[in-house]
Design an enzyme around this catalytic site. Structure first.
Site, short mmCIF file in Angstrom:
data_model
loop_
_atom_site.label_atom_id
_atom_site.label_comp_id
_atom_site.label_asym_id
_atom_site.label_seq_id
_atom_site.Cartn_x
_atom_site.Cartn_y
_atom_site.Cartn_z
N TRP A 1 31.83 22.27 43.83
CA TRP A 1 32.78 23.19 44.45
C TRP A 1 32.07 23.88 45.61
O TRP A 1 30.95 24.36 45.46
CB TRP A 1 33.28 24.26 43.47
CG TRP A 1 34.07 25.30 44.20
CD1 TRP A 1 35.33 25.15 44.71
CD2 TRP A 1 33.62 26.60 44.60
NE1 TRP A 1 35.69 26.30 45.39
CE2 TRP A 1 34.66 27.19 45.34
CE3 TRP A 1 32.43 27.32 44.41
CZ2 TRP A 1 34.56 28.48 45.88
CZ3 TRP A 1 32.33 28.59 44.95
CH2 TRP A 1 33.39 29.17 45.68
N GLU B 1 36.09 19.93 42.99
CA GLU B 1 37.01 21.04 42.71
C GLU B 1 37.62 21.63 43.97
O GLU B 1 36.93 22.11 44.86
CB GLU B 1 36.27 22.13 41.94
CG GLU B 1 37.15 23.34 41.61
CD GLU B 1 36.42 24.40 40.80
OE1 GLU B 1 35.20 24.26 40.57
OE2 GLU B 1 37.07 25.39 40.41
N LYS C 1 40.43 24.32 46.00
CA LYS C 1 40.83 25.72 45.90
C LYS C 1 41.89 26.00 46.95
O LYS C 1 41.91 25.36 48.01
CB LYS C 1 39.61 26.61 46.10
CG LYS C 1 39.84 28.06 45.76
CD LYS C 1 38.52 28.80 45.58
CE LYS C 1 38.76 30.26 45.29
NZ LYS C 1 37.56 30.96 44.85
N ASP D 1 41.19 23.65 38.70
CA ASP D 1 40.96 25.00 38.17
C ASP D 1 42.32 25.69 38.10
O ASP D 1 43.05 25.74 39.10
CB ASP D 1 40.00 25.75 39.12
CG ASP D 1 39.63 27.13 38.61
OD1 ASP D 1 40.53 27.92 38.29
OD2 ASP D 1 38.42 27.44 38.57
N HIS E 1 43.44 28.00 40.90
CA HIS E 1 43.30 27.56 42.28
C HIS E 1 44.56 26.98 42.91
O HIS E 1 44.50 26.15 43.80
CB HIS E 1 42.15 26.54 42.39
CG HIS E 1 40.81 27.19 42.23
ND1 HIS E 1 39.64 26.52 42.49
CD2 HIS E 1 40.46 28.43 41.86
CE1 HIS E 1 38.62 27.33 42.27
NE2 HIS E 1 39.09 28.49 41.88
N HIS F 1 39.19 23.44 34.68
CA HIS F 1 38.58 24.76 34.59
C HIS F 1 39.61 25.72 34.02
O HIS F 1 40.60 26.03 34.68
CB HIS F 1 38.11 25.24 35.97
CG HIS F 1 36.72 24.81 36.30
ND1 HIS F 1 36.08 25.18 37.46
CD2 HIS F 1 35.84 24.07 35.59
CE1 HIS F 1 34.86 24.67 37.45
NE2 HIS F 1 34.69 23.99 36.35
N ASP G 1 43.16 37.17 42.21
CA ASP G 1 41.95 36.73 41.50
C ASP G 1 42.22 35.50 40.66
O ASP G 1 43.21 35.45 39.92
CB ASP G 1 41.43 37.85 40.60
CG ASP G 1 40.18 37.38 39.84
OD1 ASP G 1 39.28 36.83 40.49
OD2 ASP G 1 40.13 37.54 38.61
N ASP H 1 40.03 34.29 38.43
CA ASP H 1 39.01 34.16 37.39
C ASP H 1 39.05 35.20 36.28
O ASP H 1 38.02 35.70 35.87
CB ASP H 1 37.62 34.18 38.05
CG ASP H 1 37.43 33.02 38.98
OD1 ASP H 1 37.46 31.88 38.50
OD2 ASP H 1 37.26 33.24 40.19
N ASP I 1 36.03 28.70 33.07
CA ASP I 1 35.52 29.21 34.35
C ASP I 1 36.20 30.52 34.70
O ASP I 1 37.31 30.54 35.24
CB ASP I 1 35.74 28.18 35.47
CG ASP I 1 35.21 28.73 36.79
OD1 ASP I 1 34.35 29.63 36.75
OD2 ASP I 1 35.64 28.27 37.86
C1 RNT Z 1 35.26 29.08 42.41
C2 RNT Z 1 35.33 27.92 41.50
C3 RNT Z 1 34.04 27.51 40.88
C4 RNT Z 1 33.21 28.68 40.47
C5 RNT Z 1 31.95 28.32 39.72
C6 RNT Z 1 30.98 29.46 39.68
O1 RNT Z 1 36.48 29.50 42.83
O2 RNT Z 1 36.28 28.15 40.51
O3 RNT Z 1 34.27 26.65 39.83
O4 RNT Z 1 33.93 29.56 39.67
O5 RNT Z 1 31.41 27.19 40.24
ZN ZN Z 2 36.46 26.69 38.92
#
Ligand code: RNT
Ligand code: ZN
Length: 427
Positions: free
Chosen positions: A193, A234, A236, A267, A270, A294, A302, A304, A334
């Site tokens: 990523w 990955e 985003k 993810d 994302h 993820h 956000d 995460d 993640d």
């Molecule tokens: C970031 C991605 C990635 C990170 C990690 C730390 O937006 O989700 O996967 O969270 O690699």
């Molecule tokens: Zn991720």
């Protein structure tokens, strides 16, 4: 105060036996479902334990468009603390765990080693810990929190020297991942990523993408023991400071992964806020060799927040079990939350996934399929609805018991103990 809610294994067994009969009426074997749910590996992300700081001597995560907020006491400050926290977290999580490492968690014995010079020996402590813990490792090159990432571009940087540095880091990381794979005699998922993008409008959206294609080709063509590494990419939608343009968008990596036959990483945080990933799984599996998921929870800007037993994760688990896709799809956590006990954050997410998985294995899918095939679509819908209130709780308790992990919220008192004994001394 240590509070135990469930202390009677006999009572759990009794409720289990009753629920087992209920499920059997729908042709579901609960013992089998428990085993199946325990066997699917879940990769825990090392970076939840220290707010994505790493061991390179910086004191916080910087750049890259990702942000850990909060200052709950007890952040792991070195490898030994992080490993202790992880071992403890894993003792509270039922089922097969893996550990997902980032390159910035290298242990170089106090010596400055640049990211393009990292080798497997810098991860020796992690490898021997994993062996003792009887778990497998996964890996990620780290393209953020670094002076050469400050401009916002790494592999897609128009500056050739900077790009070359990150390409070398990408190659070094694949070598490390393959070495880990050889040691554990099982493949390591190596996820790429990169944060590359721009806060505001760019005139040329193409050049960075062309550079990224070339950089990825160079990294991925590096000969490594293919048997021991699974490469994933990955995408985003946007990050903090890359709101207007992200080089590695979903379409970019989807095209790349299809053309190169590489696995994609989806993810959950994302995509557009109302866009979910469940329906993408079968679409993508038609054209790419596999996926990495993820698990996370997006809230507003956000991506995460701690993963929960949410409709989204339950849908993903149902889809994966219906597709029998666990040989092609890898699952990892993640997220990073520094505002609550960090170990609890791992445990909440991991237990949520495992419970959703159990629920998926308990689904009366044969009946639902039969209803679908014979055109009784009201029956299909009704069964899906009814299944939601099947008695999963006693089966989940039995699963936790079978895995020798705490039942129900009993794990909270252990977290409390650990805070007093261990975390409170980290000032
Ligand atoms: C970031 C991605 C990635 C990170 C990690 C730390 O937006 O989700 O996967 O969270 O690699
Ligand atoms: Zn991720």
């Amino acid at each position: 105060m240590i509070r135990r809610f469930y202390t009677e294994p006999e009572a759990i067994q009794e409720s289990y036996n009753q629920a087992k009969v209920r499920y059997a009426q729908f042709g579901i074997d609960t013992d089998k479902a428990i085993q199946a749910a325990l066997n699917v590996p879940l990769s825990l992300h090392c970076w939840q334990g220290d707010d994505v700081t790493g061991f390179e001597g910086v004191d916080e995560l910087s750049g890259g468009g990702i942000l850990a907020t909060g200052n709950y006491p007890g952040r792991a400050r070195n490898g030994d603390e992080l490993r202790r926290d992880l071992s403890f977290a894993m003792s509270l999580i039922p089922g097969t765990s893996r550990l997902n490492l980032h390159a910035l968690y290298a242990e170089t014995g106090g010596k400055k080693v640049e990211r393009d010079e990292l080798t497997p020996e810098h991860f020796e402590k992690w490898m021997s810990w994993a062996k003792a813990q009887r778990i497998n490792l996964d890996f990620n090159p780290s393209f953020f929190s670094h002076p050469k990432a400050q401009s916002g571009y790494t592999l897609a940087n128009t500056d050739k020297t900077i790009r070359a540095f990150w390409i070398r880091h990408g190659k070094a990381s694949r070598n490390i991942a393959a070495a880990m794979g050889i040691q554990q005699n099982s493949p390591v998922v190596n996820n790429i990523w990169i944060p590359d993008g721009s806060k505001d409008l760019v005139a040329d959206r193409f050049t960075h993408r062309k550079l990224l294609t070339e950089a990825l080709d160079e990294i991925l063509n590096e000969p490594v023991e293919k048997k021991y590494i699974v490469d994933t990419l990955e995408s985003k939608l946007f990050g903090i400071g890359s709101e207007a343009y992200v080089v590695g968008s979903h379409e970019f990596y989807m095209g790349y992964a299809v053309s190169r036959q590489i696995k994609l990483c989806l993810d959950m945080g994302h995509f557009h806020p109302t866009e979910t990933i469940t329906d993408k799984i079968s679409a993508l599996l038609s054209f790419v060799p596999g996926l990495l998921l993820h698990l996370s929870r997006g809230i507003r800007w956000d991506s995460d927040h701690v993963a929960l037993y949410s409709d989204e994760i339950r849908d993903i688990c149902r889809e994966l079990t219906r597709l029998h896709a666990f040989d092609k799809v890898h699952v990892a956590l993640d997220y990073f939350d520094a505002s609550i006990n960090r170990i609890a954050a791992w445990v909440i997410g991991a237990r949520a996934f495992r419970k959703a998985l159990l629920e998926a294995f308990l689904e009366p899918i044969d009946l639902i399929r039969e209803a679908e095939l014979s055109g009784r679509l009201h029956e299909r819908l009704a069964l899906m609805e009814e299944a939601k209130s099947f008695p999963i709780a006693p089966i989940w308790d039995a699963l936790c018991l079978a895995a020798k992990t705490p039942v129900g919220p009993d794990w909270l008192s252990m977290i409390q103990e650990y805070e007093e004994k261990e975390l409170s001394h980290r000032l």
